[in-house]
Design a protein around this motif. Structure first.
Motif, PDB file in Angstrom:
ATOM      1  N   GLY A  50      40.745  50.499  34.962  1.00  0.00           N
ATOM      2  CA  GLY A  50      41.810  50.285  34.003  1.00  0.00           C
ATOM      3  C   GLY A  50      42.377  48.879  34.055  1.00  0.00           C
ATOM      4  N   GLU A  51      41.694  47.973  34.786  1.00  0.00           N
ATOM      5  CA  GLU A  51      42.153  46.601  34.903  1.00  0.00           C
ATOM      6  C   GLU A  51      41.380  45.722  33.940  1.00  0.00           C
ATOM      7  OE1 GLU A  51      41.705  45.588  38.996  1.00  0.00           O
ATOM      8  OE2 GLU A  51      43.190  47.032  39.663  1.00  0.00           O
ATOM      9  N   ALA A  52      41.950  44.557  33.634  1.00  0.00           N
ATOM     10  CA  ALA A  52      41.297  43.643  32.712  1.00  0.00           C
ATOM     11  C   ALA A  52      39.965  43.191  33.270  1.00  0.00           C
ATOM     12  CB  ALA A  52      42.195  42.430  32.459  1.00  0.00           C
ATOM     13  N   ALA A  53      38.968  43.106  32.395  1.00  0.00           N
ATOM     14  CA  ALA A  53      37.639  42.653  32.806  1.00  0.00           C
ATOM     15  C   ALA A  53      37.105  41.691  31.765  1.00  0.00           C
ATOM     16  CB  ALA A  53      36.700  43.850  32.929  1.00  0.00           C
ATOM     17  N   GLU A  54      36.291  40.757  32.194  1.00  0.00           N
ATOM     18  CA  GLU A  54      35.682  39.815  31.271  1.00  0.00           C
ATOM     19  C   GLU A  54      34.602  40.545  30.481  1.00  0.00           C
ATOM     20  OE1 GLU A  54      36.040  35.998  34.209  1.00  0.00           O
ATOM     21  OE2 GLU A  54      34.263  36.209  32.984  1.00  0.00           O
ATOM     22  N   PRO A  55      34.399  40.157  29.224  1.00  0.00           N
ATOM     23  CA  PRO A  55      33.356  40.792  28.423  1.00  0.00           C
ATOM     24  C   PRO A  55      31.996  40.606  29.092  1.00  0.00           C
ATOM     25  CG  PRO A  55      34.659  39.252  27.105  1.00  0.00           C
ATOM     26  CD  PRO A  55      35.100  39.123  28.524  1.00  0.00           C
ATOM     27  N   GLY A  56      31.218  41.690  29.158  1.00  0.00           N
ATOM     28  CA  GLY A  56      29.877  41.609  29.703  1.00  0.00           C
ATOM     29  C   GLY A  56      29.834  41.462  31.214  1.00  0.00           C
ATOM     30  N   LYS A  57      30.967  41.540  31.869  1.00  0.00           N
ATOM     31  CA  LYS A  57      31.038  41.311  33.309  1.00  0.00           C
ATOM     32  C   LYS A  57      31.111  42.666  34.001  1.00  0.00           C
ATOM     33  CE  LYS A  57      32.016  38.260  36.612  1.00  0.00           C
ATOM     34  NZ  LYS A  57      31.253  37.120  36.934  1.00  0.00           N
ATOM     35  N   THR A  58      30.236  42.910  34.946  1.00  0.00           N
ATOM     36  CA  THR A  58      30.325  44.131  35.724  1.00  0.00           C
ATOM     37  C   THR A  58      30.847  43.771  37.101  1.00  0.00           C
ATOM     38  OG1 THR A  58      28.044  43.910  36.448  1.00  0.00           O
ATOM     39  CG2 THR A  58      28.436  45.258  34.497  1.00  0.00           C
ATOM     40  N   HIS A  59      31.736  44.594  37.603  1.00  0.00           N
ATOM     41  CA  HIS A  59      32.309  44.339  38.918  1.00  0.00           C
ATOM     42  C   HIS A  59      31.474  45.063  39.951  1.00  0.00           C
ATOM     43  CE1 HIS A  59      35.903  42.342  37.477  1.00  0.00           C
ATOM     44  NE2 HIS A  59      35.912  43.217  36.510  1.00  0.00           N
ATOM     45  N   LYS A  60      30.926  44.322  40.889  1.00  0.00           N
ATOM     46  CA  LYS A  60      30.122  44.899  41.950  1.00  0.00           C
ATOM     47  C   LYS A  60      30.658  44.408  43.283  1.00  0.00           C
ATOM     48  CE  LYS A  60      26.076  44.685  39.042  1.00  0.00           C
ATOM     49  NZ  LYS A  60      24.885  43.956  38.738  1.00  0.00           N
ATOM     50  N   PRO A  61      30.895  45.319  44.205  1.00  0.00           N
ATOM     51  CA  PRO A  61      31.348  44.891  45.520  1.00  0.00           C
ATOM     52  C   PRO A  61      30.294  44.013  46.195  1.00  0.00           C
ATOM     53  CG  PRO A  61      31.608  47.265  45.244  1.00  0.00           C
ATOM     54  CD  PRO A  61      30.825  46.760  44.076  1.00  0.00           C
ATOM     55  N   ILE A  62      30.749  43.005  46.917  1.00  0.00           N
ATOM     56  CA  ILE A  62      29.811  42.171  47.657  1.00  0.00           C
ATOM     57  C   ILE A  62      29.531  42.842  48.986  1.00  0.00           C
ATOM     58  CG2 ILE A  62      30.275  39.957  46.563  1.00  0.00           C
ATOM     59  CD1 ILE A  62      32.327  39.360  48.674  1.00  0.00           C
ATOM     60  N   ASP A  63      28.281  42.938  49.346  1.00  0.00           N
ATOM     61  CA  ASP A  63      27.833  43.548  50.592  1.00  0.00           C
ATOM     62  C   ASP A  63      28.403  44.955  50.785  1.00  0.00           C
ATOM     63  OD1 ASP A  63      26.504  41.180  51.163  1.00  0.00           O
ATOM     64  OD2 ASP A  63      28.213  40.346  52.255  1.00  0.00           O
ATOM     65  N   GLY A  64      28.535  45.693  49.699  1.00  0.00           N
ATOM     66  CA  GLY A  64      29.025  47.055  49.800  1.00  0.00           C
ATOM     67  C   GLY A  64      30.501  47.162  50.119  1.00  0.00           C
ATOM     68  N   GLY A  65      31.208  46.037  50.221  1.00  0.00           N
ATOM     69  CA  GLY A  65      32.627  46.053  50.567  1.00  0.00           C
ATOM     70  C   GLY A  65      33.484  45.577  49.416  1.00  0.00           C
ATOM     71  N   GLU A  66      34.362  44.647  49.730  1.00  0.00           N
ATOM     72  CA  GLU A  66      35.310  44.122  48.762  1.00  0.00           C
ATOM     73  C   GLU A  66      34.627  43.256  47.710  1.00  0.00           C
ATOM     74  OE1 GLU A  66      39.282  41.674  49.442  1.00  0.00           O
ATOM     75  OE2 GLU A  66      38.891  43.176  50.980  1.00  0.00           O
ATOM     76  N   MET A  67      35.140  43.297  46.468  1.00  0.00           N
ATOM     77  CA  MET A  67      34.596  42.469  45.400  1.00  0.00           C
ATOM     78  C   MET A  67      34.993  41.014  45.593  1.00  0.00           C
ATOM     79  SD  MET A  67      34.872  44.567  41.904  1.00  0.00           S
ATOM     80  CE  MET A  67      36.188  45.691  42.190  1.00  0.00           C
ATOM     81  N   SER A  68      34.200  40.131  45.042  1.00  0.00           N
ATOM     82  CA  SER A  68      34.491  38.706  45.092  1.00  0.00           C
ATOM     83  C   SER A  68      35.771  38.428  44.321  1.00  0.00           C
ATOM     84  CB  SER A  68      33.333  37.924  44.486  1.00  0.00           C
ATOM     85  OG  SER A  68      33.716  36.599  44.219  1.00  0.00           O
ATOM     86  N   VAL A  69      36.588  37.535  44.845  1.00  0.00           N
ATOM     87  CA  VAL A  69      37.825  37.165  44.166  1.00  0.00           C
ATOM     88  C   VAL A  69      37.511  36.553  42.798  1.00  0.00           C
ATOM     89  CG1 VAL A  69      38.099  34.864  45.155  1.00  0.00           C
ATOM     90  CG2 VAL A  69      40.111  36.168  44.544  1.00  0.00           C
ATOM     91  N   LYS A  70      36.357  35.914  42.666  1.00  0.00           N
ATOM     92  CA  LYS A  70      35.959  35.324  41.380  1.00  0.00           C
ATOM     93  C   LYS A  70      35.702  36.394  40.335  1.00  0.00           C
ATOM     94  CE  LYS A  70      33.969  31.115  43.247  1.00  0.00           C
ATOM     95  NZ  LYS A  70      32.754  30.317  43.382  1.00  0.00           N
ATOM     96  N   ASP A  71      35.298  37.600  40.765  1.00  0.00           N
ATOM     97  CA  ASP A  71      35.075  38.694  39.829  1.00  0.00           C
ATOM     98  C   ASP A  71      36.368  39.392  39.435  1.00  0.00           C
ATOM     99  OD1 ASP A  71      32.347  38.300  39.782  1.00  0.00           O
ATOM    100  OD2 ASP A  71      31.945  39.790  41.347  1.00  0.00           O
TER     101      ASP A  71
END
Length: 141
Positions: A50-71
């Protein structure tokens, strides 16, 4: 001549927009590296949280953990006086050391510190009158 140039610019922007939009029939499609915009754009969709996301951007956790701050966040660039930059760096180092010692976890500059500085700065300025802003500007070193 100016009309031709502005029309060509509009057409080029339209082509880039169409190229950057993912194919709706393929939900997993991501834009190629060369088609990604060079500057961060304003979010206009929401992701699965339910948070804002960039068009065409999928959020994927890095190394199975926390997502990149850039994402998760939008890149913003500021110009500060050298004295302000030194104070900001000093405050980050002091707070980081204290936080990390107390909680034994990272206090990240981009994920934690900068959003706190901005949020509390916004809170302090919210509702300030033009006269109050002038006074604060005049007090800057």
């Amino acid at each position: 001549m100016a009309d031709d140039r502005s029309e060509r610019l509009r057409q080029r922007r339209r082509q880039v927009r169409e190229r950057d939009e993912p194919d709706e029939s393929d939900e997993t499609a991501e834009p190629s590296e060369t088609s990604k915009p060079s500057k961060p754009s304003e979010p206009d969709k929401t992701d699965e949280r339910g948070e804002a996301a960039e068009p065409g951007k999928t959020h994927k956790p890095i190394d199975g953990g926390e997502m990149s701050v850039k994402d998760e966040q939008v890149g913003t660039y500021m110009y500060l006086r050298p004295s302000q930059k030194r104070e900001l760096d000093k405050l980050y180092k002091l707070l980081s050391a204290e936080y990390e010692y107390e909680f034994d976890e990272d206090f990240e500059k981009n994920r934690h510190f900068y959003p706190l500085v901005i949020e509390h700065g916004i809170t302090a300025l919210d509702g300030a009158s033009a006269d109050e802003l002038r006074e604060l500007i005049d007090e800057l070193p």
